[in-house]
Scaffold this motif. Structure first.
Motif, PDB file in Angstrom:
ATOM      1  N   ASP A   1      77.819  28.870 -51.531  1.00  0.00           N
ATOM      2  CA  ASP A   1      79.163  27.904 -51.322  1.00  0.00           C
ATOM      3  C   ASP A   1      78.713  26.936 -51.190  1.00  0.00           C
ATOM      4  OD1 ASP A   1      81.311  28.082 -49.623  1.00  0.00           O
ATOM      5  OD2 ASP A   1      79.612  27.585 -47.768  1.00  0.00           O
TER       6      ASP A   1
ATOM      7  N   SER B   1      77.518  34.748 -36.708  1.00  0.00           N
ATOM      8  CA  SER B   1      77.299  35.256 -38.231  1.00  0.00           C
ATOM      9  C   SER B   1      75.532  34.644 -37.879  1.00  0.00           C
ATOM     10  CB  SER B   1      78.398  34.382 -39.296  1.00  0.00           C
ATOM     11  OG  SER B   1      78.014  32.752 -38.877  1.00  0.00           O
TER      12      SER B   1
ATOM     13  N   PHE C   1      83.704  30.539 -50.012  1.00  0.00           N
ATOM     14  CA  PHE C   1      84.086  31.760 -49.120  1.00  0.00           C
ATOM     15  C   PHE C   1      84.734  31.280 -48.840  1.00  0.00           C
ATOM     16  CE2 PHE C   1      82.114  31.516 -44.985  1.00  0.00           C
ATOM     17  CZ  PHE C   1      81.428  30.512 -44.345  1.00  0.00           C
TER      18      PHE C   1
ATOM     19  N   PHE D   1      86.453  24.066 -42.703  1.00  0.00           N
ATOM     20  CA  PHE D   1      86.066  25.784 -41.761  1.00  0.00           C
ATOM     21  C   PHE D   1      86.994  25.700 -41.079  1.00  0.00           C
ATOM     22  CE2 PHE D   1      83.047  28.223 -39.358  1.00  0.00           C
ATOM     23  CZ  PHE D   1      82.798  29.091 -40.183  1.00  0.00           C
TER      24      PHE D   1
ATOM     25  N   SER E   1      72.834  35.156 -42.422  1.00  0.00           N
ATOM     26  CA  SER E   1      74.384  35.751 -42.057  1.00  0.00           C
ATOM     27  C   SER E   1      74.880  35.994 -42.610  1.00  0.00           C
ATOM     28  CB  SER E   1      74.429  33.412 -42.704  1.00  0.00           C
ATOM     29  OG  SER E   1      75.756  33.049 -42.801  1.00  0.00           O
ATOM     30  N   SER E   2      75.959  36.860 -42.337  1.00  0.00           N
ATOM     31  CA  SER E   2      76.795  37.819 -42.283  1.00  0.00           C
ATOM     32  C   SER E   2      77.920  36.753 -43.537  1.00  0.00           C
ATOM     33  CB  SER E   2      77.304  38.290 -41.398  1.00  0.00           C
ATOM     34  OG  SER E   2      77.844  37.285 -40.080  1.00  0.00           O
ATOM     35  N   SER E   3      78.851  35.825 -42.781  1.00  0.00           N
ATOM     36  CA  SER E   3      80.087  35.256 -43.301  1.00  0.00           C
ATOM     37  C   SER E   3      79.476  34.726 -45.102  1.00  0.00           C
ATOM     38  CB  SER E   3      79.637  33.611 -42.921  1.00  0.00           C
ATOM     39  OG  SER E   3      80.059  33.313 -41.353  1.00  0.00           O
ATOM     40  N   LEU E   4      77.620  34.641 -45.241  1.00  0.00           N
ATOM     41  CA  LEU E   4      77.406  34.389 -46.630  1.00  0.00           C
ATOM     42  C   LEU E   4      77.295  35.958 -47.635  1.00  0.00           C
ATOM     43  CD1 LEU E   4      75.811  30.933 -46.221  1.00  0.00           C
ATOM     44  CD2 LEU E   4      78.036  30.838 -46.923  1.00  0.00           C
TER      45      LEU E   4
ATOM     46  N   PHE F   1      85.916  31.368 -45.320  1.00  0.00           N
ATOM     47  CA  PHE F   1      86.196  30.400 -44.630  1.00  0.00           C
ATOM     48  C   PHE F   1      86.809  29.071 -44.701  1.00  0.00           C
ATOM     49  CE2 PHE F   1      83.813  33.216 -41.582  1.00  0.00           C
ATOM     50  CZ  PHE F   1      84.361  34.159 -41.115  1.00  0.00           C
TER      51      PHE F   1
ATOM     52  N   ASP G   1      87.067  28.560 -38.275  1.00  0.00           N
ATOM     53  CA  ASP G   1      85.681  30.352 -38.067  1.00  0.00           C
ATOM     54  C   ASP G   1      86.899  31.147 -37.288  1.00  0.00           C
ATOM     55  OD1 ASP G   1      82.642  29.976 -36.506  1.00  0.00           O
ATOM     56  OD2 ASP G   1      84.581  31.009 -35.684  1.00  0.00           O
ATOM     57  N   THR G   2      86.295  32.566 -37.235  1.00  0.00           N
ATOM     58  CA  THR G   2      86.794  33.478 -37.283  1.00  0.00           C
ATOM     59  C   THR G   2      87.131  33.774 -35.385  1.00  0.00           C
ATOM     60  OG1 THR G   2      85.315  34.969 -37.463  1.00  0.00           O
ATOM     61  CG2 THR G   2      87.002  35.285 -38.704  1.00  0.00           C
TER      62      THR G   2
ATOM     63  N   GLU H   1      85.112  35.088 -52.120  1.00  0.00           N
ATOM     64  CA  GLU H   1      84.977  34.004 -52.957  1.00  0.00           C
ATOM     65  C   GLU H   1      86.673  33.401 -53.490  1.00  0.00           C
ATOM     66  OE1 GLU H   1      81.127  35.127 -54.517  1.00  0.00           O
ATOM     67  OE2 GLU H   1      82.000  35.588 -56.662  1.00  0.00           O
TER      68      GLU H   1
END
Ligand code: A3P
Length: 297
Positions: free
Chosen positions: A172, A249, A21, A85, A149-152, A23, A87-88, A12
């Motif tokens: 976020d 995610s 965060f 954004f 959400s794993s992203s969060l 991304f 994304d991975t 973050e």
């Protein structure tokens, strides 16, 4: 509220005072301001969980004359890039994806006015669709998204804790109040059009007809009816191109992206005192604006 802000988003950071965060990196946010807008771009601007995906699918179909074949092959998040954004899996920033895209582009963003591409306001290029949702249902939806959400960072706190994070803007994309104030002030701009999630729930067909008018895309009644059907909560929940079940995610067993899709779910989450607190804060921060939010249908 000792644990109020104990939840940390992965990587973050604060950008111009707004929490993001990893991304949405500072470099990406810098680049967004210089994004080259085309006259025929359509931006869908929302605070997270306002019904963005719903509007993305509708507007993409309107702009592409109801191309259901293409919509059946490509997930909505590829067809409508998420500007700020990275994304991975995609390994690409939304703005780069958008840059390489042919017109007519439908672009998603959750940014407040001050962080948007400058060209949108300098020469009123492109069209902006603002979708608002009553903040109590939105907060509930965001809470469940935070949990799944794993992203969060897979939030494990209570709704009470999340509610405090939400009203403090410690989530976020920052404060819903600041976001909404910033965009409400733009509502009379010629290239801005406002929708409410609750109106889409009440009469989706009417909303789509009005959108077609604003977008200069007159579609036949049959096609509009097909879009209404295609974009019902049930159809979108079953549709792998819109239901996000493949998004690594989001743990849909905890809470799917298309969760309940109703107006008034806040009543089963807010206690009486939480509701009173929220109303008080809302009045202090937003009371003067008289935004006609509906909290039940
Ligand atoms: P809930 O969590 O209240 O169910 P976003 O796309 O901005 O992340 O918003 C997600 C919210 O929009 C979720 O709300 C989701 O169910 C709702 N939504 C998505 N598609 C919908 C549809 N076709 N009809 C009604 N609500 C929809």
């Amino acid at each position: 509220m000792a644990s109020m802000f104990s939840h940390k988003l992965p990587n973050e950071h604060l950008y111009e005072g707004i929490l993001f965060f990893g991304f949405s990196s500072p470099e990406t946010l810098d680049a967004v301001k210089d994004f080259q807008v085309r006259d025929d771009d359509v931006f869908i601007v929302t605070y997270p969980k306002a019904g963005t995906t719903w509007l993305q699918e509708i507007v993409w179909l309107i702009m592409h004359d109801g191309d259901f074949l293409c919509a059946a092959k490509d997930p909505v998040y590829f067809r409508c890039p998420f500007l700020e954004f990275k994304d991975t899996v995609l390994n690409e920033v939304g703005l780069d994806l958008a840059n390489s895209m042919a017109s007519l582009r439908v672009i998603k963003s959750h940014l407040p006015v001050k962080l948007m591409p400058r060209q949108l306001f300098q020469n009123h290029k492109g069209k902006i669709l603002l979708l608002f949702r009553n903040p109590k249902d939105l907060c509930v939806s965001y809470y469940h998204f935070y949990r799944s959400s794993s992203s969060l960072g897979n939030f494990h706190g209570t709704f009470h804790e999340f509610l405090h994070m939400f009203v403090e803007g410690h989530v976020d994309h920052g404060s819903w109040f600041d976001f909404t104030r910033s965009w409400w002030s733009k509502r009379h701009d010629a290239n801005v059009y406002i929708l409410f999630y609750e109106d889409m729930q009440r009469d989706l067909k009417q909303c789509i007809l009005k959108l077609c008018e604003f977008l200069n895309k007159p579609l036949g009644e049959n096609l509009v009816d097909k879009i209404v059907q295609h974009c019902s909560f049930e159809s979108m929940s079953m549709n792998p191109m819109t239901n996000h079940l493949d998004v690594y995610s989001i743990n849909s067993k905890i809470s799917p992206q298309l969760r309940k899709g109703i107006v008034g779910d806040w009543k089963s989450h807010f206690t009486v005192s939480q509701n009173e607190l929220f109303d008080k804060i809302y009045e202090e921060k937003m009371g003067d604006l008289n935004i006609p939010f509906l909290y039940e249908l």
